[in-house]
Motif scaffolding. Structure first.
Motif, mmCIF file in Angstrom:
data_model
loop_
_atom_site.group_PDB
_atom_site.id
_atom_site.type_symbol
_atom_site.label_atom_id
_atom_site.label_comp_id
_atom_site.label_asym_id
_atom_site.label_seq_id
_atom_site.Cartn_x
_atom_site.Cartn_y
_atom_site.Cartn_z
ATOM 1 N N GLU A 141 0.818 -1.210 0.000
ATOM 2 C CA GLU A 141 0.000 0.000 0.000
ATOM 3 C C GLU A 141 0.856 1.265 0.000
ATOM 4 O O GLU A 141 0.342 2.360 -0.214
ATOM 5 N N PHE A 142 2.159 1.116 0.238
ATOM 6 C CA PHE A 142 3.052 2.266 0.342
ATOM 7 C C PHE A 142 3.967 2.304 -0.877
ATOM 8 O O PHE A 142 4.770 1.391 -1.093
ATOM 9 N N LYS A 143 3.879 3.369 -1.661
ATOM 10 C CA LYS A 143 4.573 3.420 -2.951
ATOM 11 C C LYS A 143 6.086 3.417 -2.828
ATOM 12 O O LYS A 143 6.781 2.990 -3.742
ATOM 13 N N ASN A 144 6.613 3.932 -1.724
ATOM 14 C CA ASN A 144 8.073 3.985 -1.604
ATOM 15 C C ASN A 144 8.641 2.767 -0.888
ATOM 16 O O ASN A 144 9.830 2.721 -0.585
ATOM 17 N N ILE A 145 7.818 1.756 -0.624
ATOM 18 C CA ILE A 145 8.314 0.475 -0.129
ATOM 19 C C ILE A 145 8.319 -0.480 -1.308
ATOM 20 O O ILE A 145 7.289 -0.732 -1.926
ATOM 21 N N ASN A 146 9.501 -0.975 -1.632
ATOM 22 C CA ASN A 146 9.720 -1.629 -2.920
ATOM 23 C C ASN A 146 10.015 -3.118 -2.839
ATOM 24 O O ASN A 146 10.515 -3.699 -3.794
ATOM 25 N N GLY A 147 9.706 -3.756 -1.688
ATOM 26 C CA GLY A 147 9.933 -5.189 -1.655
ATOM 27 C C GLY A 147 10.162 -5.733 -0.262
ATOM 28 O O GLY A 147 9.915 -5.055 0.747
ATOM 29 N N SER A 148 10.665 -6.958 -0.232
ATOM 30 C CA SER A 148 10.796 -7.702 1.015
ATOM 31 C C SER A 148 12.052 -8.562 1.000
ATOM 32 O O SER A 148 12.570 -8.916 -0.063
ATOM 33 N N ALA A 149 12.503 -8.905 2.212
ATOM 34 C CA ALA A 149 13.565 -9.894 2.396
ATOM 35 C C ALA A 149 13.161 -10.779 3.572
ATOM 36 O O ALA A 149 12.455 -10.327 4.484
ATOM 37 N N TYR A 150 13.612 -12.032 3.553
ATOM 38 C CA TYR A 150 13.135 -13.021 4.521
ATOM 39 C C TYR A 150 14.306 -13.694 5.227
ATOM 40 O O TYR A 150 15.242 -14.169 4.589
ATOM 41 N N PHE A 151 14.195 -13.741 6.558
ATOM 42 C CA PHE A 151 15.166 -14.485 7.348
ATOM 43 C C PHE A 151 14.453 -15.687 7.952
ATOM 44 O O PHE A 151 13.480 -15.543 8.693
ATOM 45 N N SER A 152 14.979 -16.903 7.645
ATOM 46 C CA SER A 152 16.116 -17.144 6.771
ATOM 47 C C SER A 152 15.716 -18.199 5.763
ATOM 48 O O SER A 152 14.575 -18.664 5.745
ATOM 49 N N ALA A 153 16.703 -18.650 4.953
ATOM 50 C CA ALA A 153 16.399 -19.486 3.790
ATOM 51 C C ALA A 153 15.747 -20.817 4.140
ATOM 52 O O ALA A 153 14.949 -21.343 3.373
#
Length: 509
Positions: A364-376
């Motif tokens: 919903e927030f235009k300046n948030i461009n993705g995600s990262a996940y801990f851990s594999a």
């Protein structure tokens, strides 16, 4: 393909690109979105699975991780290559990691450069490779007997501070900052990485009853500052140095940091977040991400928002909004606590929809461009229900990473198709390699009709192919089964800074 056909395709492609390049907005399936996963090597959290695995098994397990996250339509791996003063690559600046070879300082047998191999395999699968380093942590415990004689604990004991159950490099020392900068520069210069990545370990998290003894350094270098301001300055000076070092060597290599999720609590600073955490970046880790963003020292920030949506002490939803409002034109990728699924006192993590809901919210927030996940390991061999929800919904279609902010540009070159052929097994493309643009990937899009091609539509992405040019020509094949649904396709270049060219459209009839 004759020259007349190619000219017509190119004109059509440019018109198409001009009409769609600015049309993308937040959608349920964004075309540009960072989707990264941390692959932790320290104490064999993710990879290698044990420090006694042979090289063949190590490689097989790494490829399995790539396959898992390729299937989930991720596009970046953040691989820990230095965790405790060691290295997963050959260098005179640190010993080989015991987490890779079983014994610190001993190379792999049979020998291989693990980092070079991992980068190549990641690129071949369409992933960006972010080289993750812990600069300040020198050991994971106090057992020096397992360390190599080449470790800095022995080579430079004057650089070290023992605190709690670990040993740390002293961030205040110019010699330490110089050594750590050399380590980063060597990796940037030597390897074809896409980014250098630091996590949340700056000055260590507080250990009750213990004092981080940097008094002598403070007396020598304090320059009239308070202890807290001086420590923050030490970290910020180092971040600035690393930033300028990377960009001087390879401007397209990103510098990303994943700090603790809370800058400051509002109870201490009105500019802080509505949280009540016992630790914060600014006050306890002496890290000031707000300053780093203001100064454009980092290319992205991935705050570790390891709480559930409505956690009473640190609400994920409130923190996403805080970071969105304080991003200072720096792309934000939210760090998610996949490791907490069905394994946390907060029972919100027992609900399979917790992470999917978090993704929907951040979009919903235009300046948030993705995600990262801990851990594999969180989605590799476990948590199939959550992985399935992502695969069928939020990550149903591929996405391309966001372009390096300070290097966004229009790529003037357009793919020139030298040859296209198809048979019952494969569709084969031969593309002229551009002379003045370093390209890392080609992206292929497909549609039912020439007029329906839209390179801003993630649902049309067929494949992302690593570029391997031979005699100035890029040749690749896509299985016919994958191409048969389409009557037309488009191909684009992706350069080393993740910028995308205008497309060339091909009639597949």
């Amino acid at each position: 393909m004759n020259k007349k056909q190619h000219l017509l395709f190119s004109i059509f492609s440019l018109l198409l690109f001009a009409g769609t390049m600015n049309s993308q907005e937040k959608t349920s399936h964004p075309k540009n979105e960072f989707r990264g996963v941390w692959i932790a090597t320290v104490v064999n959290i993710d990879w290698p699975k044990t420090n006694t695995d042979n090289v063949e098994k190590e490689k097989a397990d790494y490829l399995e991780l790539l396959e898992t996250y390729k299937k989930l339509n991720f596009n970046a791996v953040i691989v820990q290559i230095r965790s405790v003063g060691d290295a997963l690559y050959p260098t005179a600046l640190a010993p080989w990691s015991r987490f890779l070879t079983g014994k610190e300082g001993v190379p792999p047998d049979p020998y291989y450069d693990a980092l070079a191999w991992m980068i190549e395999e990641a690129h071949n699968k369409g992933f960006e490779f972010h080289a993750w380093m812990n600069p300040y942590r020198a050991t994971f415990d106090l057992n020096k007997e397992i360390l190599s004689p080449a470790h800095d604990v022995f080579q430079h004991p004057e650089w070290m501070i023992e605190y709690g159950d670990k040993i740390y490099y002293n961030p205040a020392l110019p010699e330490v900052q110089e050594q750590l900068t050399k380590i980063v520069k060597e990796v940037v210069d030597t390897y074809d990485i896409d980014a250098i990545h630091f996590d949340d370990y700056f000055y260590p998290y507080a250990v009750p009853g213990k004092v981080f003894n940097d008094t002598d350094s403070f007396n020598k270098y304090g320059s009239g500052l308070t202890l807290d301001d001086w420590r923050r300055k030490n970290v910020s000076d180092f971040i600035h140095t690393i930033s300028t070092t990377i960009k001087a060597s390879k401007p397209w290599v990103q510098f990303g940091i994943s700090p603790f999720g809370v800058w400051r609590n509002k109870s201490v600073d009105p500019k802080g977040s509505d949280t009540q955490t016992t630790s914060t970046n600014y006050d306890d880790l002496y890290a000031d991400p707000a300053l780093w963003m203001n100064q454009n020292w980092i290319d992205y920030i991935a705050p570790q928002l390891y709480w559930s949506m409505d956690n009473p002490r640190a609400s994920y939803s409130k923190l996403v909004q805080w970071w969105a409002e304080n991003s200072n034109n720096t792309p934000i990728y939210i760090g998610h606590a996949a490791y907490k699924i069905k394994a946390d006192a907060d029972k919100s993590w027992d609900i399979a929809t917790e992470i999917p809901t978090q993704i929907d919210f951040l979009r919903e927030f235009k300046n948030i461009n993705g995600s990262a996940y801990f851990s594999a390991k969180s989605f590799n061999g476990k948590n199939y229900d959550v992985a399935r929800l992502l695969e069928e919904n939020q990550y149903k279609y591929p996405a391309l990473p966001v372009a390096v902010p300070n290097l966004k540009r229009n790529i003037t070159v357009v793919p020139t198709v030298n040859k296209f052929a198809k048979n019952s097994a494969a569709y084969t493309f031969s593309i002229q390699s551009p002379l003045d643009t370093k390209v890392r990937y080609m992206v292929v899009y497909g549609a039912k009709h020439l007029s329906k091609i839209n390179t801003n539509d993630a649902t049309q992405i067929i494949d992302k192919i690593a570029v391997h040019a031979i005699n100035n020509e890029i040749t690749f094949s896509i299985p016919a089964q994958k191409m048969k649904p389409y009557k037309a396709c488009a191909v684009t270049f992706i350069d080393y800074a993740a910028n995308e060219s205008a497309p060339t459209v091909i009639n597949l009839k």
